[in-house]
Design a protein around this motif. Structure first.
Motif, PDB file in Angstrom:
ATOM      1  N   GLN A 197       0.108  -2.497   8.601  1.00  0.00           N
ATOM      2  CA  GLN A 197       1.191  -2.082   7.728  1.00  0.00           C
ATOM      3  C   GLN A 197       2.394  -1.601   8.532  1.00  0.00           C
ATOM      4  O   GLN A 197       2.237  -1.077   9.633  1.00  0.00           O
ATOM      5  CB  GLN A 197       0.747  -0.974   6.770  1.00  0.00           C
ATOM      6  N   GLN A 254       6.343   0.377   7.989  1.00  0.00           N
ATOM      7  CA  GLN A 254       7.280   1.103   7.146  1.00  0.00           C
ATOM      8  C   GLN A 254       8.697   0.682   7.510  1.00  0.00           C
ATOM      9  O   GLN A 254       9.053   0.644   8.688  1.00  0.00           O
ATOM     10  CB  GLN A 254       7.120   2.610   7.321  1.00  0.00           C
ATOM     11  N   SER A 298       6.030  -6.658   4.309  1.00  0.00           N
ATOM     12  CA  SER A 298       6.397  -5.295   3.942  1.00  0.00           C
ATOM     13  C   SER A 298       7.884  -5.248   3.635  1.00  0.00           C
ATOM     14  O   SER A 298       8.672  -5.994   4.215  1.00  0.00           O
ATOM     15  CB  SER A 298       6.050  -4.312   5.056  1.00  0.00           C
ATOM     16  N   GLY A 348      11.419  -2.668   2.601  1.00  0.00           N
ATOM     17  CA  GLY A 348      12.049  -1.375   2.441  1.00  0.00           C
ATOM     18  C   GLY A 348      12.410  -1.117   0.994  1.00  0.00           C
ATOM     19  O   GLY A 348      12.190  -1.948   0.111  1.00  0.00           O
TER      20      GLY A 348
END
Length: 111
Positions: A1, A3, A100, A102
């Motif tokens: 993962q 971020q 992923s 934002g």
């Protein structure tokens, strides 16, 4: 993962410029392709620009010649320089890497 966090959006007049930034954490950033998408109200998410780990770049036809995508692997950052902005560029801009996303940053182009 991974971020991701975008910044740099805002309100700008037609013909103006903005530089968007995206900070990544928690991943081996340098080995993955990264991309900027945008989503306007009532429209599907649209690919704006992408850059691979090796530096290959693709742009949407609507932004060619106006936008520039780049990355800094040492800082785990990616950028989108947006010049000659048009009202049609108004959207939430999102960065993505390895599926992923934002939260997005709002870009509004109006006079």
């Amino acid at each position: 993962q991974v971020q991701l966090a975008e910044s740099g959006g805002g309100l700008v007049q037609p013909g103006g410029s903005l530089r968007l930034s995206c900070a990544a954490s928690g991943s081996a950033f340098s080995i993955f392709s990264v991309a900027w998408y945008r989503q306007a109200p009532g429209k599907q998410r649209e690919l704006v620009a992408a850059i691979s780990s090796g530096g290959d770049i693709n742009y949407a036809d609507s932004v060619k010649g106006r936008f520039t995508i780049s990355r800094d692997n040492g800082k785990k950052m990616m950028y989108l320089q947006m010049n000659s902005l048009k009202p049609e560029d108004t959207a939430v801009y999102l960065c993505t890497m390895r599926n992923s996303w934002g939260q997005g940053t709002q870009v509004t182009v109006s006079s």
